[in-house]
Design a protein around this motif. Structure first.
Motif, PDB file in Angstrom:
ATOM      1  N   PRO A   1      28.829   6.834  13.128  1.00 22.62           N
ATOM      2  CA  PRO A   1      27.546   6.127  13.289  1.00 22.62           C
ATOM      3  C   PRO A   1      26.913   6.298  14.668  1.00 22.62           C
ATOM      4  N   THR A   2      27.678   6.665  15.691  1.00 24.25           N
ATOM      5  CA  THR A   2      27.077   6.831  17.020  1.00 24.25           C
ATOM      6  C   THR A   2      26.043   7.952  17.037  1.00 24.25           C
ATOM      7  N   GLY A   3      26.156   8.897  16.112  1.00 25.00           N
ATOM      8  CA  GLY A   3      25.141   9.949  16.026  1.00 25.00           C
ATOM      9  C   GLY A   3      23.912   9.493  15.268  1.00 25.00           C
ATOM     10  N   ALA A   4      24.139   8.829  14.127  1.00 28.40           N
ATOM     11  CA  ALA A   4      23.014   8.375  13.313  1.00 28.40           C
ATOM     12  C   ALA A   4      22.206   7.282  13.989  1.00 28.40           C
ATOM     13  N   MET A   5      22.848   6.480  14.842  1.00 24.03           N
ATOM     14  CA  MET A   5      22.185   5.345  15.482  1.00 24.03           C
ATOM     15  C   MET A   5      21.850   5.624  16.944  1.00 24.03           C
ATOM     16  N   ALA A   6      21.980   6.875  17.339  1.00 25.30           N
ATOM     17  CA  ALA A   6      21.760   7.248  18.742  1.00 25.30           C
ATOM     18  C   ALA A   6      20.313   7.032  19.168  1.00 25.30           C
ATOM     19  N   GLU A   7      20.114   6.848  20.454  1.00 25.83           N
ATOM     20  CA  GLU A   7      18.828   6.824  21.148  1.00 25.83           C
ATOM     21  C   GLU A   7      18.059   5.507  20.991  1.00 25.83           C
ATOM     22  N   ARG A   8      18.662   4.513  20.295  1.00 32.01           N
ATOM     23  CA  ARG A   8      18.004   3.199  20.249  1.00 32.01           C
ATOM     24  C   ARG A   8      19.001   2.073  20.023  1.00 32.01           C
ATOM     25  N   TRP A   9      20.309   2.386  20.022  1.00 31.96           N
ATOM     26  CA  TRP A   9      21.350   1.395  19.774  1.00 31.96           C
ATOM     27  C   TRP A   9      21.774   0.735  21.078  1.00 31.96           C
ATOM     28  N   LYS A  10      21.690  -0.569  21.146  1.00 34.31           N
ATOM     29  CA  LYS A  10      22.075  -1.307  22.346  1.00 34.31           C
ATOM     30  C   LYS A  10      23.591  -1.188  22.561  1.00 34.31           C
ATOM     31  N   TYR A  11      23.977  -0.924  23.817  1.00 35.91           N
ATOM     32  CA  TYR A  11      25.382  -0.641  24.092  1.00 35.91           C
ATOM     33  C   TYR A  11      26.269  -1.868  23.852  1.00 35.91           C
ATOM     34  N   SER A  12      25.760  -3.056  24.099  1.00 30.96           N
ATOM     35  CA  SER A  12      26.549  -4.266  23.851  1.00 30.96           C
ATOM     36  C   SER A  12      26.827  -4.432  22.366  1.00 30.96           C
ATOM     37  N   SER A  13      25.859  -4.081  21.524  1.00 33.06           N
ATOM     38  CA  SER A  13      26.062  -4.126  20.081  1.00 33.06           C
ATOM     39  C   SER A  13      27.098  -3.100  19.654  1.00 33.06           C
ATOM     40  N   PHE A  14      26.952  -1.899  20.189  1.00 28.38           N
ATOM     41  CA  PHE A  14      27.938  -0.852  19.911  1.00 28.38           C
ATOM     42  C   PHE A  14      29.344  -1.299  20.311  1.00 28.38           C
ATOM     43  N   PHE A  15      29.465  -1.980  21.438  1.00 24.59           N
ATOM     44  CA  PHE A  15      30.762  -2.414  21.958  1.00 24.59           C
ATOM     45  C   PHE A  15      31.463  -3.325  20.943  1.00 24.59           C
ATOM     46  N   ILE A  16      30.738  -4.296  20.421  1.00 24.28           N
ATOM     47  CA  ILE A  16      31.337  -5.213  19.443  1.00 24.28           C
ATOM     48  C   ILE A  16      31.697  -4.468  18.160  1.00 24.28           C
ATOM     49  N   TYR A  17      30.794  -3.602  17.714  1.00 24.12           N
ATOM     50  CA  TYR A  17      31.063  -2.784  16.527  1.00 24.12           C
ATOM     51  C   TYR A  17      32.350  -1.984  16.706  1.00 24.12           C
ATOM     52  N   GLY A  18      32.542  -1.406  17.890  1.00 26.02           N
ATOM     53  CA  GLY A  18      33.717  -0.580  18.136  1.00 26.02           C
ATOM     54  C   GLY A  18      35.022  -1.320  17.916  1.00 26.02           C
ATOM     55  N   LEU A  19      35.062  -2.583  18.279  1.00 26.98           N
ATOM     56  CA  LEU A  19      36.261  -3.386  18.052  1.00 26.98           C
ATOM     57  C   LEU A  19      36.440  -3.718  16.570  1.00 26.98           C
ATOM     58  N   LEU A  20      35.328  -3.976  15.884  1.00 25.59           N
ATOM     59  CA  LEU A  20      35.410  -4.420  14.492  1.00 25.59           C
ATOM     60  C   LEU A  20      35.675  -3.279  13.523  1.00 25.59           C
ATOM     61  N   VAL A  21      35.201  -2.083  13.830  1.00 26.08           N
ATOM     62  CA  VAL A  21      35.385  -0.987  12.885  1.00 26.08           C
ATOM     63  C   VAL A  21      36.856  -0.629  12.743  1.00 26.08           C
ATOM     64  N   GLY A  22      37.603  -0.678  13.852  1.00 21.76           N
ATOM     65  CA  GLY A  22      39.019  -0.353  13.781  1.00 21.76           C
ATOM     66  C   GLY A  22      39.890  -1.479  13.287  1.00 21.76           C
ATOM     67  N   SER A  23      39.383  -2.696  13.353  1.00 23.38           N
ATOM     68  CA  SER A  23      40.207  -3.848  12.998  1.00 23.38           C
ATOM     69  C   SER A  23      40.006  -4.320  11.565  1.00 23.38           C
ATOM     70  N   ILE A  24      38.760  -4.304  11.070  1.00 25.96           N
ATOM     71  CA  ILE A  24      38.533  -4.855   9.726  1.00 25.96           C
ATOM     72  C   ILE A  24      37.728  -3.948   8.803  1.00 25.96           C
ATOM     73  N   ILE A  25      36.795  -3.155   9.329  1.00 24.49           N
ATOM     74  CA  ILE A  25      35.907  -2.392   8.438  1.00 24.49           C
ATOM     75  C   ILE A  25      36.656  -1.242   7.770  1.00 24.49           C
ATOM     76  N   TYR A  26      37.200  -0.351   8.587  1.00 30.29           N
ATOM     77  CA  TYR A  26      37.872   0.848   8.087  1.00 30.29           C
ATOM     78  C   TYR A  26      39.188   0.572   7.362  1.00 30.29           C
ATOM     79  N   PRO A  27      40.071  -0.290   7.892  1.00 26.67           N
ATOM     80  CA  PRO A  27      41.439  -0.357   7.357  1.00 26.67           C
ATOM     81  C   PRO A  27      41.556  -0.870   5.933  1.00 26.67           C
ATOM     82  N   ILE A  28      40.651  -1.733   5.501  1.00 26.20           N
ATOM     83  CA  ILE A  28      40.818  -2.340   4.174  1.00 26.20           C
ATOM     84  C   ILE A  28      40.612  -1.299   3.080  1.00 26.20           C
ATOM     85  N   TYR A  29      39.529  -0.525   3.158  1.00 22.78           N
ATOM     86  CA  TYR A  29      39.375   0.549   2.179  1.00 22.78           C
ATOM     87  C   TYR A  29      40.506   1.563   2.333  1.00 22.78           C
TER      88      TYR A  29
END
Length: 513
Positions: free
Chosen positions: A187-215
């Motif tokens: 998603p860092t490519g698709a959302m590049a050039e307008r994604w707030k870094y603080s939002s990205f930071f929180i996403y980065g923690l959540l993608v590895g902890s809950i989003i990706y692992p369940i599927y």
């Protein structure tokens, strides 16, 4: 004088004795005599018993697998450079530091989330790790009963790697962590050039902890999708050898949801709905990044055997290579003769990557001819998908991540359900016989593949939407229009990528009409 002569005599005697002791082991220039019975761990050195030889052979087999898993995991980690180069090169100079910094920090952020709970959710109920020694301490899967069957949903052991102080678990963690990181960075490519870094930071923690692992649990951790064969007779259940669905489709769906919620970059669309081109600033480094990704993909796919002694890895590697080649060729010629009348380098890149994504699920189960066909289809599919996403769905994806990873991740899973030839996969997910697709007589496998793709889109799409919405409420997802026009390097990162170089930043943003 006598004392001096005595010391000299002692030195000569010692040298002679050393020469005698080591004379039996001559230099070995070919390696033919290196490694003997003396190297087998035994109670009596040089005279191992049959049981001691068998134990050494078993240890060496697992050691080969362990080294294979670790080395391929190290190489897959280097894909981060490839993604950073592709995404950084395909976006504008004024955002280069920001884009590269997202690709950099997603590695530790996603890793920590995976370490805290993601690994446990994904593999806490996987059972015995056969190729890595048979450790079976990851044995608690949360299930629900439906239609008379137990549907595995999530693992419940291995949080912080506690209670799993075992060499095989740690090897699996490393290898699977870098796979998760691939999903996280898409998603860092698709959302590049307008994604707030603080939002990205929180996403980065959540993608590895809950989003990706369940599927991931549903497919690779013993969850319900992997058991569709046992429960309902659908082939071997949903099969994804190296991650077309688990890794790439997941990343593509997240990329689509995130980019849709963020909205297009300023100047991307005109009032009549037509799109303006926003060229990347460094196509050569994007091409370099694509080469790095192609190289690392050999480890991505072949390493997923989790066994250096599984000689199918040669077929996996060649299938991977051929699909990437036909994907790149198809996209080049399709753009050249049917779209823009130019062999667009960015689409060459995306065609190569589309072929790699599409072959990732079926790489171990198809012939090389089928791999070539899969690559050809993916090279055309990625172009049509990219134009459809941009022009029809009005989703601004600067690097084509949705088309490359999302669309071709889904296609790769379907391709397995069509082209798997039944020569490999005996016993996979507890089903006898090789994995066989529709074209070779088993329509049930195609059904399982389709269900797995649908489940991914629904689950990842829904949880991705919830996560991005919640983050937006907390810190906001999008930067201000002023910062976007200036470029995100200084406002967001405090450091320009190209300090000392005067750039006309306004000219990098087209004017909407």
């Amino acid at each position: 004088m006598k004392k001096y002569l005595l010391m000299m005599l002692l030195m000569l005697v010692t040298a002679a004795a050393s020469s005698y002791i080591y004379a039996e082991k001559a230099p070995d220039s070919t390696g033919a005599t290196t490694g003997t019975a003396a190297d087998v761990t035994a109670v009596t050195a040089g005279k191992p018993t049959l049981d001691e030889v068998a134990a050494q052979a078993g240890h060496n087999k697992i050691a080969i697998n362990m080294v294979w898993v670790l080395i391929t995991g190290f190489i897959v980690m280097f894909m981060q450079f490839g993604f950073a180069a592709v995404e950084g090169g395909m976006t504008r100079a004024k955002n280069a530091s920001h884009t590269f910094a997202m690709n950099f920090l997603i590695y530790p952020l996603g890793m920590l989330g995976f370490f805290i709970c993601g690994f446990a959710f994904m593999f806490g109920g996987v059972g015995a790790l056969g190729t890595l020694g048979g450790y079976d301490g990851l044995n608690q899967e949360f299930t629900i009963n439906l239609f008379g069957h137990a549907f595995g949903l999530i693992g419940t052991k291995g949080f912080f790697l506690n209670g799993a102080y075992d060499v095989s678990v740690f090897a699996l963690f490393l290898f699977q962590m870098v796979f998760m990181d691939t999903t996280a960075t898409i998603p860092t490519g698709a959302m590049a050039e307008r994604w707030k870094y603080s939002s990205f930071f929180i996403y980065g923690l959540l993608v590895g902890s809950i989003i990706y692992p369940i599927y991931g649990n549903w497919v690779w951790g013993g969850g319900w999708l992997s058991q569709l064969g046992n429960m309902f007779g659908l082939g071997h259940g949903h099969v994804d050898y190296a991650g077309s669905s688990v890794v790439h489709l997941s990343g593509g769906v997240l990329a689509f949801v995130g980019a849709k919620l963020l909205g297009p970059r300023l100047g991307k669309y005109n009032k009549n709905g037509s799109a303006n081109a926003i060229p990347g600033h460094n196509i050569p480094i994007a091409i370099l990044g694509a080469f790095v990704l192609a190289f690392c993909w050999f480890s991505f796919n072949a390493g997923s055997s989790l066994a250096g002694g599984d000689l199918r890895i040669s077929i996996i590697a060649v299938n991977t290579m051929i699909a990437s080649a036909t994907g790149a060729l198809a996209s080049t010629l399709y753009m050249w003769f049917f779209k823009t009348k130019k062999p667009d380098p960015t689409m060459m890149i995306n065609g190569l990557l589309a072929g790699l994504v599409a072959i990732t699920a079926p790489c171990a189960f198809v012939t090389v001819g089928s791999a070539a066909i899969i690559g050809l289809i993916s090279g055309i599919l990625v172009i049509e998908a990219a134009f459809f996403v941009e022009l029809k769905l009005k989703v601004d994806d600067p690097v084509g991540a949705v088309a490359v990873h999302g669309v071709n991740g889904a296609f790769g899973c379907i391709a397995l359900g069509l082209f798997a030839d039944g020569t490999y996969g005996d016993g996979l997910n507890g089903i006898k016989g090789g994995v066989t697709g529709l074209f070779y007589g088993d329509g049930g496998q195609l059904a399982a593949q389709t269900i797995g793709v649908a489940a991914n889109i629904v689950y990842i799409g829904l949880i991705g939407w919830v996560v991005f919405k919640l983050i937006d409420l907390v810190v906001g997802n999008r930067v201000s229009a002023e910062d976007e026009l200036k470029g995100l390097d200084l406002p967001e990162m405090g450091v320009e990528a190209y300090s000392g170089i005067k750039m006309d930043k306004n000219s990098e943003t087209p004017l909407s009409r």
